[in-house]
Enzyme design. Structure first.
Site, PDB file in Angstrom:
ATOM      1  N   LYS A  88       0.825  -1.212   0.000  1.00  0.00           N
ATOM      2  CA  LYS A  88       0.000   0.000   0.000  1.00  0.00           C
ATOM      3  C   LYS A  88       0.863   1.269   0.000  1.00  0.00           C
ATOM      4  O   LYS A  88       0.420   2.316  -0.450  1.00  0.00           O
ATOM      5  CB  LYS A  88      -0.914   0.024   1.217  1.00  0.00           C
ATOM      6  CG  LYS A  88      -1.810  -1.188   1.409  1.00  0.00           C
ATOM      7  CD  LYS A  88      -3.002  -1.184   0.479  1.00  0.00           C
ATOM      8  CE  LYS A  88      -4.139  -2.111   0.873  1.00  0.00           C
ATOM      9  NZ  LYS A  88      -3.802  -3.514   1.124  1.00  0.00           N
TER      10      LYS A  88
HETATM   11  C1  LIG Z   1      -4.437  -4.668   0.731  1.00  0.00           C
HETATM   12  C2  LIG Z   1      -3.701  -5.947   0.780  1.00  0.00           C
HETATM   13  C3  LIG Z   1      -4.005  -7.006  -0.087  1.00  0.00           C
HETATM   14  C4  LIG Z   1      -5.154  -6.936  -1.080  1.00  0.00           C
HETATM   15  O1  LIG Z   1      -4.947  -5.931  -2.041  1.00  0.00           O
HETATM   16  P1  LIG Z   1      -6.180  -5.426  -2.931  1.00  0.00           P
HETATM   17  O2  LIG Z   1      -5.657  -4.319  -3.760  1.00  0.00           O
HETATM   18  O3  LIG Z   1      -7.232  -4.983  -1.957  1.00  0.00           O
HETATM   19  O4  LIG Z   1      -6.647  -6.599  -3.726  1.00  0.00           O
HETATM   20  C5  LIG Z   1      -3.217  -8.133  -0.033  1.00  0.00           C
HETATM   21  N1  LIG Z   1      -2.210  -8.256   0.849  1.00  0.00           N
HETATM   22  C6  LIG Z   1      -1.891  -7.259   1.708  1.00  0.00           C
HETATM   23  C7  LIG Z   1      -0.776  -7.460   2.658  1.00  0.00           C
HETATM   24  C8  LIG Z   1      -2.622  -6.082   1.697  1.00  0.00           C
HETATM   25  O5  LIG Z   1      -2.298  -5.087   2.540  1.00  0.00           O
END
Ligand SMILES: *Cc1c(COP(=O)(O)O)cnc(C)c1O
Length: 462
Positions: free
Chosen positions: A112
């Site tokens: 993120k």
């Molecule tokens: C947010 C997240 C996901 C999922 O990502 P999306 O874009 O919502 O599909 C997977 N793994 C981790 C560690 C995350 O923080």
């Protein structure tokens, strides 16, 4: 460059306005009106460039005239300066034809950070120029919230409120949200699950008096600018493995479909991606949908991969929009049906989706077993989300096309699950070793729209 809503009834916006507004006023999500193309030569020329330069070349056409080239370059450089790895998104090999893309070297140890650090910079630059202040409200299953609070803490032109499901995030995730001291960021512990957080967030966006009154902005993965930032590492990793001269496939641990949708954008721009494989945990609405069983909500069951504990996958609407031939009316109709539980996907749309996406589902036991097997076989300590990706990827290796699995978080972000699987407790990187000693600050809130709105207004006024 213009952006249109997936439900076809909202104003067409520039990049800047699409970024600052988040959700479209018709309840839809913004997507580019047309997808800029990169030729094979453009892609080949990315080989060997620094991550920031690849980011500039890939994202530039989407930004229109919101930023000058020099300004945009400066913002990208600032966004990734706090990463702990010079390559930003390094690739490691797991086995024959299988590679791991490590996306956890940012300040909050999850992928993120790639998007959030950048949009922190983009928001600040755009708002400063406009002389405006906005209220950012986000919903998180853990990682979005910590990344947003880290990215926006202390910025002049924003107040940030993050809704997270009380008691359902890992301790590291919670502490990353509750320990930054800046007074413009607020961690709100909501009595409910992640889908409740996401539903209340959507309610706030659909209440136009509130939305306009507090100048509401969204940074959830529904924000187009976040998807865009994630397109970059599909290019950087594919090129490192020989694209455009060789095809690659990706497996992506998926919850809200934002990360994998960025892969679809890269593919649509001309990157030779063979398959995009969705990996889910036991909350498998996407796997069921892509297996032809329709898109029907189930109950969200807490898992050891909490960032994927999602039953309504917001960005899937963007995939449906294209699968239904960009028919906003059809998408609006499906989303209406979703309110009462779900919908079946038309044959034509299923065919379009199957040309691009494959999928797999991993149980809790299989996740733990994969964490242990990867440590034994490769020495890699995986977080549970990444382990789900690796497990599904292994079932989709075809011996010819290299597979890149996205490692979405650092194992130290989920130490209990990793220790239970392996007996090894992953230590936090030294720069955040004192996380458990820092004082926490959080606000408990009910799962109630009016109460939440009053809480937020009160904090802004104070
Ligand atoms: C947010 C997240 C996901 C999922 O990502 P999306 O874009 O919502 O599909 C997977 N793994 C981790 C560690 C995350 O923080």
């Amino acid at each position: 460059m213009h952006y249109v809503s997936t439900r076809g009834q909202a104003p067409v916006l520039t990049f800047e306005d699409a970024m600052l507004s988040g959700l479209a006023r018709d309840g839809g999500l913004y997507v580019p009106e047309t997808i800029p193309q990169m030729s094979a030569e453009d892609i080949a020329a990315l080989a060997g460039l620094p991550y920031e330069e690849i980011a500039f070349r890939v994202m530039r056409p989407f930004v229109g005239d919101t930023f000058t080239d020099a300004e945009f370059r400066g913002l990208i450089d600032a966004a990734y300066a706090g990463f702990n790895h010079d390559a930003r998104a390094p690739l490691v090999q797991l086995g024959q034809g299988h590679f791991l893309l490590e996306l956890f070297h940012g300040p909050t140890l999850a992928f993120k950070d790639f998007a959030m650090q950048l949009i922190g910079q983009l928001f600040q630059a755009a708002l400063k120029r406009r002389g405006e202040r906005v209220t950012i409200v986000g919903a998180t299953s853990g990682d979005t919230g910590s990344a947003a609070i880290e990215a926006f803490a202390g910025l002049d032109n924003v107040d940030v409120f993050i809704l997270y499901p009380h008691g359902r995030v890992s301790e590291v995730q919670r502490r990353q949200m509750t320990t930054p001291a800046a007074s413009n960021v607020h961690a709100l512990a909501l009595d409910g699950d992640f889908d409740d957080c996401q539903a209340r967030l959507k309610d706030m966006f659909n209440d136009f008096d509130f939305r306009d009154g507090v100048k509401l902005a969204g940074v959830n993965s529904i924000n187009w600018a976040r998807v865009l930032a994630q397109v970059v590492y599909y290019f950087s990793s594919a090129v490192a493995l020989g694209a455009p001269h060789r095809k690659v496939s990706f497996t992506v641990p998926t919850g809200n479909f934002g990360d994998i949708f960025a892969g679809y954008i890269a593919r649509s721009m001309g990157l030779p991606i063979d398959r995009l494989v969705v990996a889910t945990n036991q909350n498998d609405i996407l796997h069921r949908a892509l297996s032809g069983q329709g898109y029907h909500k189930g109950e969200t069951i807490p898992s050891i991969s909490p960032s994927m504990d999602i039953q309504v996958s917001s960005n899937f609407e963007r995939a449906l929009f294209d699968a239904y031939g960009r028919d906003g009316k059809a998408v609006a109709q499906l989303m209406e049906e979703l309110k009462s539980g779900g919908f079946d996907i038309s044959q034509g749309a299923m065919q379009a989706l199957r040309e691009i996406y494959a999928s797999g589902r991993v149980s809790e036991e299989e996740t733990s077993a994969q964490i242990a097997a990867s440590l034994k076989g490769t020495g890699e300590l995986l977080c549970p989300h990444s382990a789900i990706g690796v497990k599904v990827a292994e079932a989709h290796l075809d011996g010819a096309t290299p597979m890149i699995t996205l490692a979405t978080a650092h194992p130290a972000k989920f130490p209990d699950a990793v220790e239970a699987a392996t007996g090894v407790r992953p230590p936090l990187p030294s720069r955040m070793a004192d996380l458990y000693e820092r004082p926490e600050r959080l606000e408990r809130v009910p799962n109630d729209l009016a109460a939440l709105q009053a809480h937020i207004k009160g904090k802004i006024a104070g």
